[in-house]
Design a protein around this motif. Structure first.
Motif, mmCIF file in Angstrom:
data_model
loop_
_atom_site.group_PDB
_atom_site.id
_atom_site.type_symbol
_atom_site.label_atom_id
_atom_site.label_comp_id
_atom_site.label_asym_id
_atom_site.label_seq_id
_atom_site.Cartn_x
_atom_site.Cartn_y
_atom_site.Cartn_z
ATOM 1 N N ALA A 109 57.946 35.626 53.881
ATOM 2 C CA ALA A 109 57.039 34.704 54.564
ATOM 3 C C ALA A 109 56.514 33.617 53.637
ATOM 4 N N GLY A 110 56.787 33.752 52.332
ATOM 5 C CA GLY A 110 56.274 32.779 51.373
ATOM 6 C C GLY A 110 54.782 32.903 51.154
ATOM 7 N N ASN A 111 54.239 34.100 51.339
ATOM 8 C CA ASN A 111 52.801 34.360 51.122
ATOM 9 C C ASN A 111 52.620 34.797 49.666
ATOM 10 N N TRP A 112 52.574 33.832 48.756
ATOM 11 C CA TRP A 112 52.681 34.135 47.333
ATOM 12 C C TRP A 112 51.455 34.840 46.768
ATOM 13 N N SER A 113 50.279 34.578 47.310
ATOM 14 C CA SER A 113 49.090 35.298 46.826
ATOM 15 C C SER A 113 49.190 36.780 47.158
ATOM 16 N N GLU A 114 49.709 37.093 48.343
ATOM 17 C CA GLU A 114 49.888 38.496 48.734
ATOM 18 C C GLU A 114 51.004 39.148 47.902
ATOM 19 N N VAL A 115 52.042 38.376 47.566
ATOM 20 C CA VAL A 115 53.113 38.900 46.724
ATOM 21 C C VAL A 115 52.555 39.333 45.378
ATOM 22 N N GLU A 116 51.739 38.483 44.750
ATOM 23 C CA GLU A 116 51.143 38.839 43.459
ATOM 24 C C GLU A 116 50.222 40.050 43.589
ATOM 25 N N HIS A 117 49.515 40.125 44.690
ATOM 26 C CA HIS A 117 48.575 41.235 44.887
ATOM 27 C C HIS A 117 49.309 42.574 44.999
ATOM 28 N N THR A 118 50.437 42.571 45.706
ATOM 29 C CA THR A 118 51.156 43.840 45.916
ATOM 30 C C THR A 118 52.112 44.169 44.773
ATOM 31 N N LEU A 119 52.380 43.206 43.886
ATOM 32 C CA LEU A 119 53.325 43.431 42.796
ATOM 33 C C LEU A 119 52.920 44.612 41.927
ATOM 34 N N SER A 120 51.602 44.771 41.721
ATOM 35 C CA SER A 120 51.120 45.840 40.837
ATOM 36 C C SER A 120 51.225 47.219 41.473
ATOM 37 N N ALA A 133 59.855 39.843 36.765
ATOM 38 C CA ALA A 133 59.757 39.768 38.224
ATOM 39 C C ALA A 133 58.798 38.658 38.636
ATOM 40 N N LEU A 134 57.670 38.551 37.923
ATOM 41 C CA LEU A 134 56.689 37.527 38.260
ATOM 42 C C LEU A 134 57.245 36.130 37.991
ATOM 43 N N PHE A 135 58.077 35.996 36.955
ATOM 44 C CA PHE A 135 58.689 34.698 36.670
ATOM 45 C C PHE A 135 59.590 34.272 37.826
ATOM 46 N N ALA A 136 60.389 35.204 38.356
ATOM 47 C CA ALA A 136 61.262 34.881 39.481
ATOM 48 C C ALA A 136 60.459 34.449 40.699
ATOM 49 N N ILE A 137 59.342 35.121 40.908
ATOM 50 C CA ILE A 137 58.480 34.792 42.047
ATOM 51 C C ILE A 137 57.854 33.413 41.862
ATOM 52 N N LYS A 138 57.327 33.170 40.669
ATOM 53 C CA LYS A 138 56.663 31.901 40.390
ATOM 54 C C LYS A 138 57.645 30.729 40.385
ATOM 55 N N LYS A 139 58.863 30.997 39.963
ATOM 56 C CA LYS A 139 59.882 29.947 39.997
ATOM 57 C C LYS A 139 60.159 29.535 41.437
ATOM 58 N N GLN A 140 60.263 30.512 42.340
ATOM 59 C CA GLN A 140 60.487 30.202 43.747
ATOM 60 C C GLN A 140 59.303 29.417 44.309
ATOM 61 N N GLN A 141 58.099 29.830 43.951
ATOM 62 C CA GLN A 141 56.901 29.121 44.418
ATOM 63 C C GLN A 141 56.897 27.685 43.881
ATOM 64 N N ASN A 160 50.789 26.505 33.426
ATOM 65 C CA ASN A 160 49.837 27.603 33.232
ATOM 66 C C ASN A 160 50.410 28.992 33.482
ATOM 67 N N GLU A 161 51.518 29.069 34.224
ATOM 68 C CA GLU A 161 52.034 30.398 34.575
ATOM 69 C C GLU A 161 53.476 30.624 34.103
ATOM 70 N N LEU A 162 54.396 29.765 34.536
ATOM 71 C CA LEU A 162 55.790 29.973 34.146
ATOM 72 C C LEU A 162 55.968 29.934 32.631
ATOM 73 N N SER A 163 55.279 29.027 31.954
ATOM 74 C CA SER A 163 55.435 28.891 30.505
ATOM 75 C C SER A 163 54.913 30.102 29.746
ATOM 76 N N THR A 164 54.041 30.890 30.364
ATOM 77 C CA THR A 164 53.514 32.085 29.693
ATOM 78 C C THR A 164 54.363 33.331 29.938
ATOM 79 N N LEU A 165 55.337 33.209 30.848
ATOM 80 C CA LEU A 165 56.113 34.388 31.244
ATOM 81 C C LEU A 165 57.501 34.447 30.609
ATOM 82 N N VAL A 204 65.679 35.823 45.956
ATOM 83 C CA VAL A 204 64.611 36.294 45.060
ATOM 84 C C VAL A 204 64.380 37.784 45.266
ATOM 85 N N LEU A 205 64.328 38.198 46.516
ATOM 86 C CA LEU A 205 64.111 39.607 46.810
ATOM 87 C C LEU A 205 65.229 40.462 46.231
#
Length: 591
Positions: A109-120, A133-141, A160-165, A204-205
């Motif tokens: 669904a492209g609900n990226w905040s929920e994706v990050e929340h459930t990743l853990s 995994a988070l890099f792949a998600i953030k790249k898609q976003q 702020n995010e991809l460069s740190t991963l 991505v999935l």
């Protein structure tokens, strides 16, 4: 399309009707219950009403939960949602637990905040895998924000995010360059990405699967993967594998009992003397033949009719080479020249003179301009069709040669016992492979990893070019002083084929070295063989002035390739050819 896993099973859409006992029962916890049996052999699940039962027809060594979940995944992928829900209720297993289902739905669904929340909460076992995994998600976003022209938000994610991963600086530079794309269409082209409305989220999935336990998320298309592995294994162990295995799951794959039918497709007659060389065009539309009668002939593989007779050489024609695009043909002759022919018109476009003795071999390089030739005059030449000779090196007397564009190697057999290996780009000598007796011809596998050597003593050897070791020997044919050219044949080069001086075609299994076929087709020595996947046929050329075409089976023996009517299938007896011991200057030089 991914379908919902939950929901009521009351509305059946695939032709099945649920019973009231199934609808009234409660689903069990995911995979924690095993089946139990009563004294009558009925397997029951704890928690199910006693009237609900199943009969175990056989004992299986495979884990029941895994088998059922694979079936569930296949039902899900094929859209049988109601049947899937009924199976979940009856078995007590679920395809995925709630966190995984939520994670999957959020990505699609492209609900990226929920994706990050459930990743853990999905059980990724290490910080390194979680970051990947988070890099792949953030790249898609990031890409989707660029697609929506939200450049500022995309830049913030990059900085702020991809460069740190990741420590992959070149990849970060490639991503930053995408900020300059002026439109979504150019972004998709530059990123090799099909957009948020394409399959990118599914991709991505699938990529995240490697970070998640298969017990939590069943690997994508797992049952299909197992089917493919089974079919591949059946093909691998099929000793006479000549056609791709179909996807019939009811029966095992078995090829016909013979590699080739017992009868020829056709015998070609057009030369007036011994035929020394045959070669199919890259697309399989044509077969070229070269002869002691100083001509070449182009045949159409559609009906094996004569298209062009190429005349002009003043000596016997002993070698042919097709250009990569199949538009041009090179011919090498004992008259010391190489001729360039236009296939469409049959005209000689150019004659190349630079060798002082027989031009023994010629090979195109990776374009339609340059080619390389070897000769008995101890020279290897690189030519341009536009500017003649562009490079020359000293070499042994070249009896035959092959080139590997993939590995960048040139292999040249001398008139004694050595194969000289050169760097193709510089023509720098690298090393030698040694045989026990004179080498008559070479053949390279389609993946350029293996080389066949035909020897004067009647042996045929296969070399692994990566390890530089001899890995297989083939024998049984008659080989003496004359040149006989061998070939790899069949799907994925599964066979090795060569002729014999008694007019017999020999075919071995490449992997096992077992002799599979002895096919009698010619009345005199076979000089060369050529295989084409596209034409699905093997051609043999012989001293009896003929070319024989052996069609490969297409599955069942009754399903042969028939390019001609039945009257052409059986070769009539060949006319006799002039005897002579001077097969060519090449063979004489080897004696």
């Amino acid at each position: 399309m991914t379908l919902p896993l939950g929901g009521s099973a009351n509305n059946i859409s695939n032709g099945h009707t649920s019973s009231s006992e199934h609808q009234d029962s409660q689903p069990l916890s995911n995979g924690n219950s095993s089946s139990t049996s009563n004294n009558n052999g009925l397997c029951r699940f704890p928690g199910q009403p006693q009237q609900t039962s199943r009969t175990c027809l056989r004992k299986s060594p495979y884990n029941e939960e895994q088998v059922v979940r694979l079936i569930m995944q296949e039902l899900h992928d094929r859209g049988f949602v109601d049947t899937l829900n009924l199976l979940e209720r009856e078995s007590g297993f679920t395809l995925e637990d709630e966190p995984i289902s939520r994670f999957r739905a959020s990505i699609l669904a492209g609900n990226w905040s929920e994706v990050e929340h459930t990743l853990s909460s999905i059980g990724i076992d290490s910080e390194e895998n979680r970051n990947a995994a988070l890099f792949a998600i953030k790249k898609q976003q990031f890409l989707e924000l660029l697609e929506d022209r939200k450049l500022k938000q995309a830049l913030l994610i990059l900085q702020n995010e991809l460069s740190t991963l990741t420590q992959d600086i070149p990849q970060l530079h490639r991503l930053s360059s995408l900020l300059m794309c002026p439109s979504p269409e150019e972004l998709q082209t530059a990123a090799s990405w099909d957009g948020s409305e394409g399959r990118s989220r599914f991709s991505v999935l699938e990529s995240l699967q490697s970070y998640i336990s298969p017990g939590k998320m069943v690997p994508v298309h797992r049952m299909e993967t197992l089917f493919n592995q089974a079919i591949e294994w059946q093909s691998e162990v099929c000793e006479r594998h000549v056609v791709p295995a179909d996807h019939d799951l009811y029966t095992d794959h078995v090829c016909a009992s013979s590699v080739f039918p017992p009868e020829l497709l056709i015998t070609l007659r057009g030369h007036t003397d011994e035929v020394w060389y045959v070669a199919f065009s890259p697309d399989g539309r044509y077969l070229a033949s070269a002869s002691r009668d100083k001509t070449c002939i182009l045949w159409s593989t559609k009906d094996y009719s004569l298209v062009h007779k190429l005349e002009g050489h003043e000596g016997e024609v002993s070698y042919l080479s097709w250009s990569p695009n199949g538009k041009y043909l090179l011919s090498a002759s004992t008259d010391k020249t190489i001729r360039l022919w236009n296939v469409a018109s049959g005209e000689c476009m150019q004659t190349f003179a630079g060798h002082e003795e027989t031009a023994s071999s010629c090979k195109w390089l990776d374009d339609e301009d340059r080619f390389i030739t070897g000769s008995m005059d101890q020279k290897i030449l690189i030519w341009s069709t536009k500017s003649n000779i562009i490079k020359q090196i000293s070499s042994p007397r070249v009896h035959d040669m092959v080139i590997s564009l993939e590995c960048g190697l040139l292999l040249a057999a001398d008139n004694r016992t050595s194969i000289h290996v050169y760097d193709l780009s510089t023509l720098t000598f690298l090393y030698k492979l040694e045989e026990p007796t004179a080498i008559m011809s070479l053949a390279l596998s389609s993946d350029s990893k293996y080389c066949l050597t035909e020897l004067r003593n009647g042996s045929l050897h296969m070399w692994d070019l990566e390890t530089r070791t001899r890995v297989r020997d083939f024998s049984g044919h008659i080989q003496g002083s004359y040149v006989i050219r061998c070939t790899f044949a069949g799907l994925e080069d599964r066979f090795v084929a060569t002729g014999s001086e008694d007019g017999t075609l020999f075919v071995w299994n490449r992997k096992t070295g077992r002799l599979l076929e002895r096919l009698k087709s010619h009345t005199k020595s076979i000089n060369g063989c050529a295989w084409s996947d596209q034409a699905a046929a093997l051609a043999t050329a012989a001293d009896d002035k003929t070319i024989c075409i052996w069609p490969a089976y297409r599955g069942a023996p009754s399903d042969l390739i028939s390019k001609n009517n039945a009257s052409q299938n059986l070769a009539s007896s060949s006319t006799s050819s002039a005897d002579g011991d001077d097969k060519s200057m090449i063979s004489n030089a080897a004696q």
